[in-house]
Design a protein around this motif. Sequence first.
Motif, PDB file in Angstrom:
ATOM      1  N   ASN A 116      -6.131  -4.669  -2.168  1.00  0.00           N
ATOM      2  CA  ASN A 116      -5.792  -4.123  -0.840  1.00  0.00           C
ATOM      3  C   ASN A 116      -4.719  -3.048  -0.889  1.00  0.00           C
ATOM      4  O   ASN A 116      -4.118  -2.735   0.135  1.00  0.00           O
ATOM      5  CB  ASN A 116      -5.344  -5.257   0.093  1.00  0.00           C
ATOM      6  N   TRP A 117      -4.487  -2.452  -2.060  1.00  0.00           N
ATOM      7  CA  TRP A 117      -3.517  -1.363  -2.140  1.00  0.00           C
ATOM      8  C   TRP A 117      -3.867  -0.482  -3.336  1.00  0.00           C
ATOM      9  O   TRP A 117      -4.669  -0.850  -4.181  1.00  0.00           O
ATOM     10  CB  TRP A 117      -2.090  -1.903  -2.279  1.00  0.00           C
TER      11      TRP A 117
ATOM     12  N   GLN B 146      -9.740 -11.989  -3.318  1.00  0.00           N
ATOM     13  CA  GLN B 146      -8.537 -11.720  -2.536  1.00  0.00           C
ATOM     14  C   GLN B 146      -8.859 -11.756  -1.046  1.00  0.00           C
ATOM     15  O   GLN B 146      -9.720 -11.015  -0.572  1.00  0.00           O
ATOM     16  CB  GLN B 146      -7.925 -10.367  -2.893  1.00  0.00           C
ATOM     17  N   PRO B 147      -8.157 -12.598  -0.279  1.00  0.00           N
ATOM     18  CA  PRO B 147      -8.408 -12.677   1.164  1.00  0.00           C
ATOM     19  C   PRO B 147      -8.204 -11.322   1.843  1.00  0.00           C
ATOM     20  O   PRO B 147      -7.318 -10.545   1.474  1.00  0.00           O
ATOM     21  CB  PRO B 147      -7.367 -13.698   1.645  1.00  0.00           C
ATOM     22  N   GLY B 148      -9.028 -11.053   2.830  1.00  0.00           N
ATOM     23  CA  GLY B 148      -8.887  -9.824   3.606  1.00  0.00           C
ATOM     24  C   GLY B 148      -9.461  -8.595   2.953  1.00  0.00           C
ATOM     25  O   GLY B 148      -9.283  -7.482   3.471  1.00  0.00           O
ATOM     26  N   THR B 149     -10.137  -8.742   1.825  1.00  0.00           N
ATOM     27  CA  THR B 149     -10.756  -7.600   1.153  1.00  0.00           C
ATOM     28  C   THR B 149     -12.251  -7.845   1.013  1.00  0.00           C
ATOM     29  O   THR B 149     -12.711  -8.985   0.955  1.00  0.00           O
ATOM     30  CB  THR B 149     -10.152  -7.349  -0.236  1.00  0.00           C
ATOM     31  N   ASP B 150     -12.992  -6.756   0.896  1.00  0.00           N
ATOM     32  CA  ASP B 150     -14.443  -6.849   0.717  1.00  0.00           C
ATOM     33  C   ASP B 150     -14.739  -6.887  -0.775  1.00  0.00           C
ATOM     34  O   ASP B 150     -15.367  -5.992  -1.341  1.00  0.00           O
ATOM     35  CB  ASP B 150     -15.121  -5.660   1.394  1.00  0.00           C
ATOM     36  N   TYR B 151     -14.269  -7.955  -1.415  1.00  0.00           N
ATOM     37  CA  TYR B 151     -14.280  -8.000  -2.884  1.00  0.00           C
ATOM     38  C   TYR B 151     -15.704  -8.078  -3.450  1.00  0.00           C
ATOM     39  O   TYR B 151     -15.955  -7.567  -4.547  1.00  0.00           O
ATOM     40  CB  TYR B 151     -13.416  -9.150  -3.398  1.00  0.00           C
TER      41      TYR B 151
ATOM     42  N   SER C 265       0.813  -1.215   0.000  1.00  0.00           N
ATOM     43  CA  SER C 265       0.000   0.000   0.000  1.00  0.00           C
ATOM     44  C   SER C 265       0.846   1.263   0.000  1.00  0.00           C
ATOM     45  O   SER C 265       0.373   2.332  -0.361  1.00  0.00           O
ATOM     46  CB  SER C 265      -0.941   0.007   1.201  1.00  0.00           C
TER      47      SER C 265
END
Length: 281
Positions: free
Chosen positions: A244-245, A56-61, A2
Motif C-alpha cells: 500500500n505504499w 495485506q489488508p486493504g490492498t488488491d493483492y 506512502s
Amino acid sequence: MSNRRSFIKGSVAGVVLAGLAPSVSVMAVTGHDNGATSGRKPKLRFAIASDGHYGQPGTDYKKDHENIVRWLNEAHAKSPLNFVIINGDLVHDRPDLLAVVKKEHYDHLRVPFYAIPGNHDHADAAIWKSVFGYEDNFSFEKNDIGFVLANTSDTAGKYLCPNNDFLKQELDKFKELKAVFVVLHIPPHFWVPESPFVECPDTIKLLHSYPNVKAVFHGHDHSLDAVFYTNKLPHFFDAHIGGNWGTSYRGYRIVEVDDENKISTYQVNASAHPLLNETKF
C-alpha cells in the motif's frame, strides 16, 4: 508510509548510464518489456521483483499477483527469461500464505523462479524449505554466472545483516566465475535519510573483497527503483509488486549478461501508469 521520502522519485526513465560500474549499464523502460537491449540474445536474462505483500489488508493483492505473473510471462514470450527471482516480502505477516501465493500465482510463471525471504515473510530455514524446497540461504549457478541469496530477517520480522559466514562460503565457491550477483532483501547500508535499512560494514567489506561480485539486488523499500553504490559496487532496487505504499507504478527489473560478460539492467514500469518523467511546456 506512502509519503515516506516523497522527495525521492526513484525513476531513471529514458536515461542510459554507461560505465556506472565495470561492465554494467542501467536504464529504465516505461510500459511493457520489449526484450533484449542489445538486439542480440544474451547468454543470461532474468527478471527480479520484490514486495508482493500477499494478504495485506486493504490492498488488491490477488490482482497485483495476477498482474506480475502475466507481465513476466509476456516479457518471457517476447524475449526468453532464464528464470525469475522474487526478492522478499512475498506475503504480509502471514507465513501460512507462502504456500498459497506459490501455488496460486508463482507456479504459473512459465520459467523457473527462486525466492528469498523478506522481513514480512516471518520465515526461517525450516519454513522456507517446507514451501520452496530449499533453505532461506542458498546459491545456484546458471550459464557460468553465480547467484548468492541470503536471508536478512527472522521469524519476528527483525531487520538483520546477512550471515557473512554463509556469504563468504558461497562467494569462495564461485571465485573462479567471471560474474556473481548477490540478492539481499534488506540493504546493508544507509544511503538516504529515514532508510528502513541496516548498517552492515562487515558485509560491505566482504562484498567488496570479491572482484567478480558485479551487483547486489535489494527490495524492501518500495519507493526505490534505481541504483546506489558502495564504492564502485552497484546496489539495485526494483520498486514493488504490491503493498500500500511506494512508487505509483508496479514493476520489475530485467538483467542481461552477454557472451563477453557485459551486464545491462533496466527497470520496467509494467503497469505503465503513470508515465515517468513526463514534461509538458
